[in-house]
Scaffold this motif. Structure first.
Motif, PDB file in Angstrom:
ATOM      1  N   GLY A 195     -49.278  -9.035  10.000  1.00  0.00           N
ATOM      2  CA  GLY A 195     -49.995  -8.747   8.965  1.00  0.00           C
ATOM      3  C   GLY A 195     -51.387  -8.180  10.051  1.00  0.00           C
ATOM      4  O   GLY A 195     -52.440  -7.646   9.093  1.00  0.00           O
ATOM      5  N   VAL A 196     -51.801  -8.494  11.334  1.00  0.00           N
ATOM      6  CA  VAL A 196     -53.031  -7.890  12.075  1.00  0.00           C
ATOM      7  C   VAL A 196     -52.713  -7.471  13.271  1.00  0.00           C
ATOM      8  O   VAL A 196     -51.176  -7.952  14.436  1.00  0.00           O
ATOM      9  N   ASP A 197     -53.620  -6.282  13.520  1.00  0.00           N
ATOM     10  CA  ASP A 197     -53.510  -5.695  14.982  1.00  0.00           C
ATOM     11  C   ASP A 197     -54.612  -6.286  15.990  1.00  0.00           C
ATOM     12  O   ASP A 197     -55.889  -7.324  15.650  1.00  0.00           O
ATOM     13  N   TYR A 198     -54.508  -7.450  17.230  1.00  0.00           N
ATOM     14  CA  TYR A 198     -55.312  -7.077  17.824  1.00  0.00           C
ATOM     15  C   TYR A 198     -55.375  -6.924  19.290  1.00  0.00           C
ATOM     16  O   TYR A 198     -54.102  -6.447  19.580  1.00  0.00           O
ATOM     17  N   GLU A 199     -56.487  -7.803  20.135  1.00  0.00           N
ATOM     18  CA  GLU A 199     -55.788  -7.331  21.628  1.00  0.00           C
ATOM     19  C   GLU A 199     -57.177  -8.147  22.609  1.00  0.00           C
ATOM     20  O   GLU A 199     -57.783  -9.298  21.273  1.00  0.00           O
ATOM     21  N   VAL A 253     -59.813 -10.540  19.919  1.00  0.00           N
ATOM     22  CA  VAL A 253     -60.812  -8.829  18.186  1.00  0.00           C
ATOM     23  C   VAL A 253     -59.300  -9.048  17.596  1.00  0.00           C
ATOM     24  O   VAL A 253     -58.333  -8.217  18.067  1.00  0.00           O
ATOM     25  N   ALA A 254     -59.827  -9.365  16.591  1.00  0.00           N
ATOM     26  CA  ALA A 254     -58.355  -8.447  15.442  1.00  0.00           C
ATOM     27  C   ALA A 254     -59.203  -7.744  14.234  1.00  0.00           C
ATOM     28  O   ALA A 254     -60.428  -7.373  13.906  1.00  0.00           O
ATOM     29  N   SER A 255     -58.507  -7.194  13.820  1.00  0.00           N
ATOM     30  CA  SER A 255     -57.931  -5.783  13.043  1.00  0.00           C
ATOM     31  C   SER A 255     -58.762  -6.371  11.755  1.00  0.00           C
ATOM     32  O   SER A 255     -59.916  -5.213  11.161  1.00  0.00           O
ATOM     33  N   THR A 256     -58.772  -7.858  11.457  1.00  0.00           N
ATOM     34  CA  THR A 256     -59.411  -8.312  10.563  1.00  0.00           C
ATOM     35  C   THR A 256     -61.342  -8.579  10.173  1.00  0.00           C
ATOM     36  O   THR A 256     -62.038  -8.828   8.995  1.00  0.00           O
ATOM     37  N   GLY A 257     -61.997  -7.957  11.997  1.00  0.00           N
ATOM     38  CA  GLY A 257     -62.948  -8.494  11.946  1.00  0.00           C
ATOM     39  C   GLY A 257     -62.930  -9.750  12.624  1.00  0.00           C
ATOM     40  O   GLY A 257     -64.230 -10.235  13.049  1.00  0.00           O
ATOM     41  N   ASP A 272     -55.529 -24.125  24.894  1.00  0.00           N
ATOM     42  CA  ASP A 272     -56.744 -22.448  24.619  1.00  0.00           C
ATOM     43  C   ASP A 272     -56.395 -21.301  24.105  1.00  0.00           C
ATOM     44  O   ASP A 272     -56.756 -21.511  22.871  1.00  0.00           O
ATOM     45  N   LEU A 273     -55.546 -20.379  24.151  1.00  0.00           N
ATOM     46  CA  LEU A 273     -55.033 -19.839  24.007  1.00  0.00           C
ATOM     47  C   LEU A 273     -54.522 -19.452  22.518  1.00  0.00           C
ATOM     48  O   LEU A 273     -54.865 -18.791  21.517  1.00  0.00           O
ATOM     49  N   ASP A 274     -53.054 -20.546  22.401  1.00  0.00           N
ATOM     50  CA  ASP A 274     -52.998 -20.606  21.140  1.00  0.00           C
ATOM     51  C   ASP A 274     -53.896 -21.569  19.541  1.00  0.00           C
ATOM     52  O   ASP A 274     -53.802 -20.522  19.130  1.00  0.00           O
ATOM     53  N   ALA A 275     -54.498 -22.323  20.665  1.00  0.00           N
ATOM     54  CA  ALA A 275     -55.417 -22.477  19.549  1.00  0.00           C
ATOM     55  C   ALA A 275     -56.598 -21.385  19.119  1.00  0.00           C
ATOM     56  O   ALA A 275     -56.752 -21.021  18.217  1.00  0.00           O
ATOM     57  N   ALA A 276     -57.107 -20.488  20.388  1.00  0.00           N
ATOM     58  CA  ALA A 276     -57.994 -19.507  20.292  1.00  0.00           C
ATOM     59  C   ALA A 276     -57.002 -18.112  18.708  1.00  0.00           C
ATOM     60  O   ALA A 276     -57.833 -17.232  17.998  1.00  0.00           O
ATOM     61  N   LEU A 277     -55.186 -17.642  18.786  1.00  0.00           N
ATOM     62  CA  LEU A 277     -55.077 -16.772  18.398  1.00  0.00           C
ATOM     63  C   LEU A 277     -55.133 -17.619  16.578  1.00  0.00           C
ATOM     64  O   LEU A 277     -55.096 -17.184  15.713  1.00  0.00           O
ATOM     65  N   VAL A 295     -53.281 -15.823  14.058  1.00  0.00           N
ATOM     66  CA  VAL A 295     -51.314 -14.772  14.518  1.00  0.00           C
ATOM     67  C   VAL A 295     -51.135 -16.330  14.792  1.00  0.00           C
ATOM     68  O   VAL A 295     -51.482 -16.880  15.578  1.00  0.00           O
ATOM     69  N   ALA A 296     -50.117 -16.582  14.400  1.00  0.00           N
ATOM     70  CA  ALA A 296     -49.098 -17.774  15.239  1.00  0.00           C
ATOM     71  C   ALA A 296     -48.213 -16.684  15.992  1.00  0.00           C
ATOM     72  O   ALA A 296     -47.149 -16.813  15.511  1.00  0.00           O
ATOM     73  N   ALA A 297     -48.344 -16.949  17.325  1.00  0.00           N
ATOM     74  CA  ALA A 297     -48.111 -16.267  18.120  1.00  0.00           C
ATOM     75  C   ALA A 297     -47.984 -17.695  19.240  1.00  0.00           C
ATOM     76  O   ALA A 297     -47.709 -17.649  20.450  1.00  0.00           O
ATOM     77  N   PRO A 298     -47.016 -18.525  19.139  1.00  0.00           N
ATOM     78  CA  PRO A 298     -46.926 -19.610  21.067  1.00  0.00           C
ATOM     79  C   PRO A 298     -46.791 -19.131  21.444  1.00  0.00           C
ATOM     80  O   PRO A 298     -45.494 -17.727  21.262  1.00  0.00           O
TER      81      PRO A 298
END
Length: 308
Positions: free
Chosen positions: A60-64, A77-81, A99-104, A109-112
């Motif tokens: 449910g989140v758009d991010y880059e 950066v996510a669409s939620t701010g 580090d990337l898993d934690a940042a997500l 975002v749950a994207a292991p």
């Protein structure tokens, strides 16, 4: 920094570190975007500060994601701010993945990111790759400057074609920037065989005839930074063509033409030299593949369409 000096032999460890980290980043679009022709959705785009993904939807989140070479950090950066940042400081691939898993997670975002790299050997799973990695800010910025310089000319070259063409984009598997023109005709089934890459991916990527050009920073068929151009399917008429500029040469083992980055960077007009290589190899490839006419137009001027 336009056309900076590169030294693959001396800087190889830094290049390979960035490549290894981008392999992890590249798994995000693989897992979140629908397959786009020839795998274009997984490619990264050159950015003024580094490399970025396309917008990625998840939970449910758009991010880059921005792989920020200038700031030596990865920023989400996510669409939620929501935003999340972590530094690039020479961590192992396993630590980078953590580090990337934690940042997500911090942006919701749950994207292991499981799996292992593509198109390299050995393909050590990310979570197990504890090899020492090397980061150097100056080397990284010069490498980015080389990609930015190539991307600028590739993008201008792309504007001179009204047929199907890829963007100028970075494939993290092979770690090369590429721009590809298509004749519009189906190609013979590709034999595949790239290391740690499913043949079905390669065959979809080469489902149609191409004349492709690109830039790799070293470690490919040439042990230094170089530009390349090839056709698929391969044609003897392409191999036998007279290619400009004069420093360009044929790589028999790879089946492609090459032009060393150092020759371009040292030229009086590097942009013009590279454009000559792109135009010359395209013309040879188009002739060898008997490409339909009418697809080439003048390179677009800034701010207006070309005269037709």
């Amino acid at each position: 920094m336009r056309w900076p000096a590169l030294d693959y032999a001396a800087e190889r460890d830094v290049y390979e570190t960035i490549h290894a980290w981008l392999q992890v980043v590249g798994k995000l679009p693989v897992r979140t975007l629908p397959w786009t022709n020839h795998g274009w959705h997984v490619a990264l785009r050159v950015h003024p500060r580094g490399f970025r993904t396309y917008v990625l939807p998840a939970d449910g989140v758009d991010y880059e994601l921005l792989f920020d070479v200038i700031g030596a950090e990865v920023k989400l950066v996510a669409s939620t701010g929501a935003e999340a940042v972590f530094p690039l400081d020479g961590q192992t691939v396993a630590a980078f993945k953590t580090d990337l898993d934690a940042a997500l997670g911090r942006i919701g975002v749950a994207a292991p990111i499981d799996g292992s790299p593509n198109e390299v050997e050995p393909a050590v799973p990310f979570a197990e790759d504890d090899r020492k990695r090397v980061w150097d800010a100056d080397t990284a910025r010069r490498l980015l400057g080389a990609f930015q310089s190539a991307d600028r000319v590739f993008t201008a070259f792309r504007s001179g074609f009204v047929g199907k063409s890829s963007p100028s984009h970075l494939f993290w598997g092979s770690f090369d920037l590429a721009v590809t023109r298509f004749t519009g005709r189906a190609a013979p089934l590709h034999p595949g065989g790239f290391p740690n890459l499913p043949d079905r991916v390669t065959r979809e990527a080469y489902s149609h005839e191409v004349v492709s050009a690109g830039f790799w920073p070293g470690g490919g068929p040439v042990e230094e930074a170089a530009f390349y151009a090839y056709t698929y399917p391969a044609k003897d008429a392409f191999r036998d063509a007279r290619i400009e500029p004069e420093p360009a040469y044929w790589l028999a083992d790879a089946g492609e033409f090459a032009l060393n980055y150092a020759d371009v960077a040292r030229a009086d007009d590097p942009d013009a030299m590279l454009m000559t290589f792109l135009q010359s190899t395209w013309e040879a490839g188009a002739k060898a593949l008997d490409c339909p006419e009418g697809l080439v137009v003048p390179v677009g001027p800034v701010g207006q369409p070309p005269e037709r």
